[in-house]
Design an enzyme around this catalytic site. Sequence first.
Site, PDB file in Angstrom:
ATOM      1  N   LYS A   4      10.965 -53.633  -9.543  1.00 44.22           N
ATOM      2  CA  LYS A   4      10.512 -52.422  -9.623  1.00 44.22           C
ATOM      3  C   LYS A   4      11.718 -51.435  -9.075  1.00 44.22           C
ATOM      4  CE  LYS A   4       5.661 -53.160  -8.288  1.00 44.22           C
ATOM      5  NZ  LYS A   4       4.715 -53.008  -7.282  1.00 44.22           N
ATOM      6  N   GLY A   5      11.525 -50.220  -9.486  1.00 42.87           N
ATOM      7  CA  GLY A   5      12.602 -49.363  -8.890  1.00 42.87           C
ATOM      8  C   GLY A   5      12.136 -48.870  -7.736  1.00 42.87           C
ATOM      9  N   GLY A  65      14.209 -45.813  -6.583  1.00 42.55           N
ATOM     10  CA  GLY A  65      14.677 -44.418  -6.320  1.00 42.55           C
ATOM     11  C   GLY A  65      13.898 -43.371  -6.076  1.00 42.55           C
ATOM     12  N   GLU A  66      12.725 -43.014  -6.697  1.00 46.00           N
ATOM     13  CA  GLU A  66      11.876 -41.892  -6.386  1.00 46.00           C
ATOM     14  C   GLU A  66      10.951 -42.179  -5.128  1.00 46.00           C
ATOM     15  OE1 GLU A  66      11.828 -41.934 -10.349  1.00 46.00           O
ATOM     16  OE2 GLU A  66      13.494 -40.632  -9.967  1.00 46.00           O
TER      17      GLU A  66
END
Length: 97
Positions: free
Chosen positions: A59-60, A62-63
């Site tokens: 999973k990313g 960043g946000e």
Amino acid sequence: MTVGLSMALLEESVMDREHGDYLNHDLAQYHVAACADVRDIEALWVEEDDPHLNPMGSKGIGEIGIVGTAAAIANAVHHATGVRIRDLPIRLDKLVR
């Protein structure tokens, strides 16, 4: 998380209604938080395996810190003042209406 703090407390585009241009169109006038503006931040990660997400199960991140930080600050302001601010940035003039 610094970007989330900046979004919650500082970042705002100001439009010149007469000329239709932004008044704060550069970083000299559009204020953003930097690492020097933030004290100690500790991020804790929860290991989670999701084989259905993608072939790697990754999973990313960043946000994740951006959205949660702004919401946490807005909730802290609400709990401290009793005033719910629903549009960012949270400024003093919005609290004393």
